[in-house]
Structures are given as C-alpha cells and as structure tokens.
Design an enzyme around this catalytic site. Structure first.
Site: not given
Ligand code: RB5
Length: 147
Positions: A7, A64, A66, A97, A133, A136
């Site tokens: 993103d 993205c 996070t 795994h 593995h 699973r």
């Molecule tokens: C975008 O601001 C942010 O929410 C997205 O990139 C991401 O971190 C969501 O999990």
C-alpha cells in the site's frame, strides 16, 4: 518469479526491494501500486496473492505500514500462507516449517536494509519437507476448507 505488492505506507520499501531483486537478477512482477498515493492494502494483497496462487509467481512479498494489515488480507486468500515478520529467525523458520509463500514487511517497522536481509533469508530458504511440518500445513489447508 516473485510477486510484489504494497500500500502507500509500504511503497518506498517495495521500491527498495525491487532495486535489490534487480541487483540479484531475480525476476519479479509488481502488482502495484505504482505511486505513493493513499490506497487500501486489501486490494493489493488480493492482486498480489492471486499472482502466487495462480502459479505466475512462486513466492510473494507484501509491504504496508506494519506488514500486519496486508498479511491478514493475504491470508484470506485460499492457499496463501503469509508471514508478517521483522526478525531473521522468523523469516527463516516460516519457510522451513510453515512453507510460507508470502512475506509481509512493515515500512514503518523495518529499515530497507533490515527488510532486504529478511527478503534474502525468505527467498533463499527452502521448505524442510519434514513429515511433521507437512502434516501441520495440511491441517491448516483442511481448516481453510472447513470455513
Ligand atoms: C496505513 O496507514 C496503515 O494502516 C497500513 O499500511 C497498515 O499498517 C495496516 O496494517
């Protein structure tokens, strides 16, 4: 062939990964976005995941802010095992795994240098193929089919 998607918050990290793959002469397909304008991560998770489950790409990398939102979205696609990680041990173990087929990284969590280390580990580590593995992973697939 490696599938790439992001993103806006992962866009710069995706560009750094593209540069690295080009240096390593690894082929990739970029499923977008193609600018840092604000977009919704689930849209690009789906586009990129389809490249993996459709067989066009062997593995995928998603970025993205996070790495979390885009991994949750990718894991909704049947056949995807996407791992969000920011440490080298997890990047290795998720191939060995879990036979993960997508790596998810956070542009607001890891530096481009850290991300590239994780990408290399992920791409260079094979699934161990060990019976326990494989069993699973088959259970995960069965779970996916039941719901
Ligand atoms: C975008 O601001 C942010 O929410 C997205 O990139 C991401 O971190 C969501 O999990």
């Amino acid at each position: 062939m490696i599938a790439l998607g992001s993103d806006h918050a992962g866009f710069e990290l995706k560009q750094a990964i593209i540069k690295h793959l080009e240096e390593r002469k690894i082929e990739y397909k970029d499923y977008g976005p193609f600018s840092a304008d604000s977009v919704d991560y689930a849209v690009y998770a789906e586009k990129t995941a389809k490249g993996v489950i459709g067989g066009e790409c062997e593995l995928g990398i998603l970025c993205c802010g996070t790495g979390v939102g885009i991994s949750i979205a990718a894991n909704k696609v049947r056949g995807i095992r996407a791992c969000c990680c920011s440490d080298k041990f997890s990047a290795e173990m998720t191939r060995l795994h879990n036979d993960a087929n997508m790596l998810c990284l956070g542009g607001r969590v890891v530096t481009p240098e850290q991300a590239i280390e994780l990408v290399d580990i992920f791409l260079d580590t094979p699934f161990s193929g060990e019976e326990r593995h494989a069993r699973r992973i088959a259970q995960i697939t069965e779970l996916e089919e039941r719901f």
